[in-house]
Motif scaffolding. Sequence first.
Motif, PDB file in Angstrom:
ATOM      1  N   VAL A  37      39.318  77.477  45.182  1.00  0.00           N
ATOM      2  CA  VAL A  37      38.005  77.266  45.811  1.00  0.00           C
ATOM      3  C   VAL A  37      37.930  75.860  46.390  1.00  0.00           C
ATOM      4  O   VAL A  37      37.477  75.664  47.523  1.00  0.00           O
ATOM      5  N   ARG A  38      38.398  74.863  45.616  1.00  0.00           N
ATOM      6  CA  ARG A  38      38.374  73.476  46.102  1.00  0.00           C
ATOM      7  C   ARG A  38      39.273  73.309  47.329  1.00  0.00           C
ATOM      8  O   ARG A  38      38.920  72.601  48.271  1.00  0.00           O
ATOM      9  N   ALA A  39      40.436  73.938  47.301  1.00  0.00           N
ATOM     10  CA  ALA A  39      41.354  73.840  48.441  1.00  0.00           C
ATOM     11  C   ALA A  39      40.721  74.452  49.688  1.00  0.00           C
ATOM     12  O   ALA A  39      40.841  73.897  50.790  1.00  0.00           O
ATOM     13  N   LYS A  40      40.058  75.582  49.512  1.00  0.00           N
ATOM     14  CA  LYS A  40      39.406  76.232  50.656  1.00  0.00           C
ATOM     15  C   LYS A  40      38.278  75.359  51.206  1.00  0.00           C
ATOM     16  O   LYS A  40      38.141  75.197  52.417  1.00  0.00           O
ATOM     17  N   LYS A  41      37.503  74.764  50.309  1.00  0.00           N
ATOM     18  CA  LYS A  41      36.415  73.885  50.748  1.00  0.00           C
ATOM     19  C   LYS A  41      36.975  72.667  51.484  1.00  0.00           C
ATOM     20  O   LYS A  41      36.436  72.249  52.502  1.00  0.00           O
TER      21      LYS A  41
END
Length: 178
Positions: A37-41
């Motif tokens: 999720v952090r990588a996508k954000k």
Amino acid sequence: MKCKNCKQVFKPRKFNWKYCENDVCNNIGVQDLIKKVRAKKAKDNRTKTKKEKEALLTHRDYLKLFQTVFNTYIRTRDKDLPCVSCGKNNEKQFHAGHYRSVGSCPELRFEELNVWRQCATCNTYLHGNLIEYRKELIKRIGVDKVEWLEGPQPSNKLLISEIKSKIVEYKLKIKSLL
């Protein structure tokens, strides 16, 4: 299905289908999900920032970008040629030297016949070393084309969309030369 961590067979749940319900494996699964999720954000933020920066670019900024790409193309195109003015090939730094300067003739700024590989000494300290530049230019492209360069030129103010397409075009030209 086998757990990605402990390799035991388990029945996947709806939200966690790679890790079993063991606390250690489940924790790893949650951490894995958080990382994704952090990588996508972060990727979305980079894309958003890039688009925001691009929206702030002015016509002058695009001209600077195009000038950089164009000069790289000229130095790549002429990498086996000596300096157009002095004929030296052992200098450390070479520029894309304009025969007719951008200040005096902006319409020839991106004309390939007007720009050649030139050593930093000739371009910067000898202000183009224009007499020798002209002699060599006549040898390379002929008197007719040199006289055309020296004559009056039609104005060619590029739109931002045209500059963007030229940047892409010259990047492809550079790739084809490498």
